[in-house]
Design an enzyme around this catalytic site. Structure first.
Site, PDB file in Angstrom:
ATOM      1  N   SER A 297       0.889  -1.013  -0.156  1.00 44.79           N
ATOM      2  CA  SER A 297       0.228  -0.066  -0.039  1.00 44.79           C
ATOM      3  C   SER A 297       1.014   1.169  -0.177  1.00 44.79           C
ATOM      4  O   SER A 297       1.700   1.439  -0.787  1.00 44.79           O
ATOM      5  CB  SER A 297      -0.826  -0.117   1.332  1.00 44.79           C
ATOM      6  OG  SER A 297      -1.870   1.041   1.176  1.00 44.79           O
ATOM      7  N   ASP A 360      -8.621  -4.067  -6.712  1.00 49.02           N
ATOM      8  CA  ASP A 360      -7.948  -2.999  -5.660  1.00 49.02           C
ATOM      9  C   ASP A 360      -8.074  -1.661  -6.460  1.00 49.02           C
ATOM     10  O   ASP A 360      -7.368  -1.473  -7.444  1.00 49.02           O
ATOM     11  CB  ASP A 360      -6.623  -3.582  -5.342  1.00 49.02           C
ATOM     12  CG  ASP A 360      -6.209  -2.656  -4.263  1.00 49.02           C
ATOM     13  OD1 ASP A 360      -6.920  -1.812  -3.910  1.00 49.02           O
ATOM     14  OD2 ASP A 360      -4.853  -2.842  -3.636  1.00 49.02           O
ATOM     15  N   HIS A 416      -7.714  -5.030  -0.968  1.00 48.82           N
ATOM     16  CA  HIS A 416      -6.665  -4.340  -0.862  1.00 48.82           C
ATOM     17  C   HIS A 416      -5.783  -4.983   0.189  1.00 48.82           C
ATOM     18  O   HIS A 416      -4.940  -4.696   0.430  1.00 48.82           O
ATOM     19  CB  HIS A 416      -6.974  -2.678  -0.362  1.00 48.82           C
ATOM     20  CG  HIS A 416      -5.486  -2.050  -0.164  1.00 48.82           C
ATOM     21  ND1 HIS A 416      -4.699  -1.689  -1.212  1.00 48.82           N
ATOM     22  CD2 HIS A 416      -5.076  -1.452   0.659  1.00 48.82           C
ATOM     23  CE1 HIS A 416      -3.655  -0.755  -1.095  1.00 48.82           C
ATOM     24  NE2 HIS A 416      -3.805  -0.707   0.356  1.00 48.82           N
TER      25      HIS A 416
END
Length: 507
Positions: A297, A360, A416
């Site tokens: 991320s 995502d 995610h």
């Protein structure tokens, strides 16, 4: 390494399939998982012997019941290739050509291993606002892997990394509600580690790893990406091309510092480059070496910026003329910079493999309008715009809808989730191929921080937590938060290494 399957048991069919990768590498298929309460004991993520051992986890006996079944060699995988023999290819020397479709078994194993090192940054982070240590690492550096059940990882954490909260990405940081806290200006964001002697022999080189934490506040940090691109040279990264730009929030998080704070008086950048330089001087003269940077991320954005910085600053160019390979394994990462940044990263020889779930939303940001998917001529025209971004490196696309373990959901947090992505890696073999778990990595890990597994597997969502939320009973019978050992801040030689790199001067 013991691979715990908790509520799942898989069997191995008697048919052996030859891998398309090479005649010396074979892979097996697994049948459906069944809830039996067993675990499979395996070593080094690959089946290396002609037998497997299944251990019952029932508690009606003082010792576990062991059931050993002998299987013919033709029933199991016997991969002859070793990481030490092909680590440069796994590290991206040929841009992973021929290793992704079909998926190379060693590459899959290594990707999962580095992904777990990125996941450890989440598992070790104290994000409880009721803790006076909120924003710190829950474990001491010397016990880091042991406390996470990763004692066989084969790495030593050599330093912790901190970032200051005085930047324009407030959603990255966690704050305690206690009036007296461990730090008002810093958060723990990762670590630097180096492989030990035994692991280095297995890997074929001494591996320096930088692992970055992503955000823990769901996905609110995406709103922070409203800022514009900023030249990396403005952050004093030694790049002569002012056209090389990075999203300003990422750059600030990497380079900002707070002089009055003992943990963030050096920027995250200074902490990384000083430690990489120290370890390079210690091992680089006599050993093969690699620099591997990983993150998930927002942490993957820091990994890409850090990989660029290591190469641009010349930390991977040793005094004897050798160039140490720099590789970034990015998981669910956003776009980081513009086309010029991408081109310069390529010139520097930094290899980036980005693993993404196609559902995502984070890898689609920033740069919704102007990105690598539009014609080159248009991108050249849009190069000067502050919203023109381009992904870097090589992309491995996975699809969570291919996994029979996962339920259909529109929850963006599930799409995610890093543990879910590692689950997808374990089951991916080739585009359009059947989803088959290769190593038997426990699917229950998917629900560690989300609600993604199908309900009939009976794995509760968001199950990972500290026992009693970290509270203990003292000698007076009261429940309290225990004190932690003194936090590491910065070694005394940081200024020395920064001075050698021209990044610090005597006052």
């Amino acid at each position: 390494m013991a691979i715990l399957l908790s509520n799942f048991l898989f069997s191995i069919p008697k048919q052996l399939h030859h891998s398309k990768q090479s005649s010396s590498q074979l892979h097996y298929s697994t049948s459906n998982f069944q809830f039996q309460g067993f675990r499979l004991i395996n070593t080094r993520n690959t089946v290396q012997q002609s037998q497997c051992q299944v251990v019952s986890r029932t508690r009606d006996s003082s010792s576990s019941t062991e059931l050993e079944s002998q299987r013919n060699m033709e029933e199991l995988v016997v991969p002859e290739a070793k990481v030490a023999d092909s680590w440069r290819e796994i590290h991206g020397s040929n841009d992973w050509t021929g290793l992704l479709d079909p998926m190379n078994d060693l590459l899959r194993s290594e990707l999962i291993r580095y992904g777990e090192m990125a996941q450890s940054c989440y598992d070790a982070f104290d994000y409880d606002p009721f803790s006076k240590y909120c924003g710190s690492c829950r474990f001491s550096r010397g016990k880091f892997f042991e406390r996470l059940g990763m004692e066989n990882e084969g790495y030593e954490v050599t330093r912790y990394l901190y970032a200051t909260s005085n930047i324009n990405m407030p959603n990255f940081f966690k704050k305690s509600r206690w009036p007296k806290v461990w730090s008002k200006n810093a958060n723990w964001i990762g670590y630097v580690a180096v492989s030990n002697e035994e692991k280095s022999k297995e890997l074929g080189r001494r591996d320096i790893v930088v692992a970055w934490r992503g955000t823990v506040t769901r996905l609110e940090w995406i709103v922070d990406l409203m800022d514009f691109l900023k030249p990396v040279a403005a952050a004093k990264i030694p790049c002569s091309n002012l056209g090389v730009k990075v999203e300003s929030g990422f750059l600030d998080l990497y380079t900002e510092k707070e002089e009055g704070c003992r943990y963030s008086r050096f920027s995250a950048r200074e902490q990384v480059v000083a430690e990489v330089k120290r370890l390079s001087e210690r091992f680089g003269a006599e050993e093969e070496m690699s620099i591997t940077i990983t993150g998930h991320s927002l942490g993957s954005a820091l990994a890409v910026v850090g990989g660029f910085d290591v190469a641009e600053t010349g930390l991977n160019r040793l005094g004897n003329g050798r160039v140490v390979p720099v590789c970034v394994f990015s998981f669910s990462g956003p776009r980081v910079g513009n086309v010029s940044f991408k081109e310069r990263l390529h010139e520097l020889g930094v290899k980036v493999l980005r693993v993404v779930n196609i559902h995502d939303m984070v890898p689609k940001t920033p740069g919704f309008l102007f990105n690598e998917s539009i014609p080159t001529a248009v991108m050249k025209f849009a190069e000067e715009l502050p919203w023109s971004y381009s992904h870097v490196g090589v992309e491995l696309k996975l699809d969570h809808k291919n996994s029979p373990f996962l339920k259909q959901t529109n929850d963006p947090v599930c799409a995610h989730n890093l543990e879910a992505l590692l689950h997808l890696l374990d089951g991916y073999h080739e585009k359009g191929g059947r989803f088959v778990l290769a190593s038997g990595r426990d699917p229950a890990l998917v629900n560690k921080g989300c609600d993604f597994l199908k309900d009939h597997y009976l794995v509760p969502p968001n199950w990972r937590q500290d026992e009693n939320k970290g509270m203990i009973r003292n000698k007076d019978g009261r429940w309290i938060q225990p004190d932690r050992s003194k936090f590491d801040d910065h070694p005394q030689d940081v200024h020395h290494h920064l001075k050698q790199l021209g990044l610090a001067f005597d006052s």
